[in-house]
Design an enzyme around this catalytic site. Structure first.
Site, PDB file in Angstrom:
ATOM      1  N   THR A   1       0.889  -1.160   0.000  1.00  7.82           N
ATOM      2  CA  THR A   1       0.000   0.000   0.000  1.00  7.82           C
ATOM      3  C   THR A   1       0.920   1.200   0.000  1.00  7.82           C
ATOM      4  O   THR A   1       2.101   1.069   0.335  1.00  7.82           O
ATOM      5  CB  THR A   1      -0.900  -0.010   1.268  1.00  7.82           C
ATOM      6  OG1 THR A   1      -1.954  -0.949   1.107  1.00  7.82           O
ATOM      7  CG2 THR A   1      -1.529   1.323   1.573  1.00  7.82           C
TER       8      THR A   1
ATOM      9  N   ARG B   1     -13.820  -7.264  -2.753  1.00  6.92           N
ATOM     10  CA  ARG B   1     -13.272  -7.080  -1.395  1.00  6.92           C
ATOM     11  C   ARG B   1     -12.771  -5.657  -1.204  1.00  6.92           C
ATOM     12  O   ARG B   1     -12.095  -5.097  -2.052  1.00  6.92           O
ATOM     13  CB  ARG B   1     -12.120  -8.064  -1.187  1.00  6.92           C
ATOM     14  CG  ARG B   1     -11.442  -7.970   0.177  1.00  6.92           C
ATOM     15  CD  ARG B   1     -10.174  -7.165   0.112  1.00  6.92           C
ATOM     16  NE  ARG B   1      -9.399  -7.222   1.351  1.00  6.92           N
ATOM     17  CZ  ARG B   1      -8.317  -6.488   1.593  1.00  6.92           C
ATOM     18  NH1 ARG B   1      -7.878  -5.645   0.669  1.00  6.92           N
ATOM     19  NH2 ARG B   1      -7.675  -6.588   2.715  1.00  6.92           N
ATOM     20  N   VAL B   2     -13.100  -5.043  -0.097  1.00  7.82           N
ATOM     21  CA  VAL B   2     -12.595  -3.714   0.241  1.00  7.82           C
ATOM     22  C   VAL B   2     -11.742  -3.847   1.488  1.00  7.82           C
ATOM     23  O   VAL B   2     -12.143  -4.493   2.462  1.00  7.82           O
ATOM     24  CB  VAL B   2     -13.765  -2.735   0.485  1.00  7.82           C
ATOM     25  CG1 VAL B   2     -13.240  -1.379   0.940  1.00  7.82           C
ATOM     26  CG2 VAL B   2     -14.593  -2.577  -0.794  1.00  7.82           C
ATOM     27  N   GLY B   3     -10.553  -3.251   1.454  1.00  2.38           N
ATOM     28  CA  GLY B   3      -9.654  -3.332   2.609  1.00  2.38           C
ATOM     29  C   GLY B   3      -9.828  -2.155   3.551  1.00  2.38           C
ATOM     30  O   GLY B   3     -10.838  -1.426   3.518  1.00  2.38           O
ATOM     31  N   ASP B   4      -8.835  -1.963   4.389  1.00  2.00           N
ATOM     32  CA  ASP B   4      -8.892  -0.915   5.418  1.00  2.00           C
ATOM     33  C   ASP B   4      -8.619   0.481   4.866  1.00  2.00           C
ATOM     34  O   ASP B   4      -9.052   1.483   5.442  1.00  2.00           O
ATOM     35  CB  ASP B   4      -7.869  -1.205   6.518  1.00  2.00           C
ATOM     36  CG  ASP B   4      -6.445  -1.275   5.960  1.00  2.00           C
ATOM     37  OD1 ASP B   4      -6.251  -1.918   4.910  1.00  2.00           O
ATOM     38  OD2 ASP B   4      -5.536  -0.688   6.566  1.00  2.00           O
TER      39      ASP B   4
ATOM     40  N   THR C   1      -0.846   0.245   6.609  1.00  2.00           N
ATOM     41  CA  THR C   1      -0.608  -0.771   5.588  1.00  2.00           C
ATOM     42  C   THR C   1      -0.546  -2.118   6.280  1.00  2.00           C
ATOM     43  O   THR C   1      -0.065  -2.212   7.409  1.00  2.00           O
ATOM     44  CB  THR C   1       0.699  -0.529   4.821  1.00  2.00           C
ATOM     45  OG1 THR C   1       0.978  -1.698   4.017  1.00  2.00           O
ATOM     46  CG2 THR C   1       1.892  -0.269   5.731  1.00  2.00           C
ATOM     47  N   GLY C   2      -1.035  -3.140   5.611  1.00  2.00           N
ATOM     48  CA  GLY C   2      -0.983  -4.471   6.215  1.00  2.00           C
ATOM     49  C   GLY C   2      -2.259  -5.226   5.916  1.00  2.00           C
ATOM     50  O   GLY C   2      -3.012  -4.866   5.013  1.00  2.00           O
TER      51      GLY C   2
ATOM     52  N   GLY D   1      -5.556  -5.843   5.838  1.00  2.00           N
ATOM     53  CA  GLY D   1      -6.599  -4.855   6.070  1.00  2.00           C
ATOM     54  C   GLY D   1      -7.747  -5.307   6.949  1.00  2.00           C
ATOM     55  O   GLY D   1      -8.314  -4.501   7.706  1.00  2.00           O
TER      56      GLY D   1
END
Ligand code: ASP
Length: 318
Positions: A180, A208-211, A231-232, A234
């Site tokens: 990210t 899919r939606v991340g953080d 970052t990581g 999510g």
């Protein structure tokens, strides 16, 4: 963990990351490492130039993230990873800490710089988060640049997807899995801002939606406490409200950023959530903690010295 850099003295500050999904140390050649340091340096110089000219934290984090999105080495914009279906779906968010204005996009493909799409949502719509055709329509209406499939396709990300399908492929290669880009800044007026942009995780399910675009999870800014870009993995950052958790510890718990940011990152690790973040508080103190092998990251010192690092190692100064 590498030593935390001291707070700058002249009022403005900037820190960035290029993702916690670093190449394994044994797979990182000196030539490749130099490319990462150079890419981080370009992004820091872009953001620092704006802050030094009395520009806003918002413009500085935008410029830094645009530079990282344009660099195919990082998983955002041009270098975005592929979903399990072989498509690319990008998430981005931006927030400023004075009025708590925020804008985000999720799952988009087409705009050359997803962070500019997020900023358009913030500045040219009454909403915070747009997805799908509606997000793209706003980008077109705002005349944002679009790019085609060839521009976004990088051989290394495509290979990473194929490798993830290989029988016996494990999930232990962070460089293959994710990454990210993000930036946090404080300007001379004391305003904070955060910006984050990502292709997400290799092989993610379409949709899919991340953080990253979730305000309070992967991105947050509040002048009274701090700005955070994460970052990581999510899903963990969402479940634990990571970015807001750090701000809350400053605001209500009286903790320093230097205590709260690494503590939250350690707590995520204990739950199985690998990653890291960059954060900046209202005084301009910065923190760049991570709980995995490395995180592409950097900051600028008050005299303009650019400091970048990848692993738990001394910062390279230029
Ligand atoms: N946080 C990003 C996501 O989950 C990926 C990453 O930073 O590695 O989408």
């Amino acid at each position: 963990m590498a030593k935390r850099p001291a707070a700058p003295t002249d009022g403005f500050a900037l820190a960035i990351h290029g993702g916690a999904g670093t190449l394994r140390r044994d797979a990182m050649s000196a030539a490749r490492s130099a490319l990462y340091h150079a890419g981080l340096g370009r992004a820091l110089a872009a953001g620092h130039g704006i802050l030094a000219a009395d520009g806003s934290a918002l413009d500085a984090v935008t410029a830094a993230v645009v530079a990282l999105e344009d660099d195919p080495l990082f998983n955002a914009g041009r270098g975005a990873v592929f979903t399990a279906a072989g498509t690319q779906e990008m998430d981005a968010a931006i927030m400023e800490g004075r009025e708590h204005r925020a804008g985000a996009v999720a799952g988009i493909f087409g705009p050359r710089n997803p962070i500019l799409a997020a900023r358009a949502v913030m500045e040219h719509s009454p909403h915070v988060l747009l997805i799908g055709e509606g997000a793209l329509a706003l980008c077109r209406a705002q005349n944002l640049a679009f790019a085609d499939r060839d521009y976004f396709h990088t051989a290394s990300r495509w290979r990473a997807l194929q490798q993830s399908f290989a029988p016996g492929a494990t999930d232990d290669d962070e460089a293959r899995r994710h990454g990210t880009v993000g930036a946090v800044a404080r300007d001379r007026r004391g305003d904070l801002a955060a910006a984050t942009s990502t292709g997400g995780m290799t092989g993610k399910l379409p949709g899919r939606v991340g953080d990253t675009p979730i305000i309070g999870a992967g991105t947050y800014a509040d002048n009274a406490s701090c700005a955070v870009s994460a970052t990581g993995h999510g899903e963990f950052f969402i479940r634990f409200g990571a970015a807001y958790e750090i701000a809350a510890r400053l605001r209500y718990g009286g903790q320093t950023l230097g205590a709260a940011a690494p503590a939250v990152v350690d707590e995520l690790a204990a739950k199985g959530g690998s990653g890291g973040l960059v954060a900046i508080d209202h005084n301009g103190a910065i923190a760049l903690p991570f709980n995995c092998a490395g995180m592409y990251r950097g900051y600028v010192e008050a005299d303009g010295t650019i400091c970048t690092a990848i692993y738990d190692e001394p910062y390279r100064r230029s």
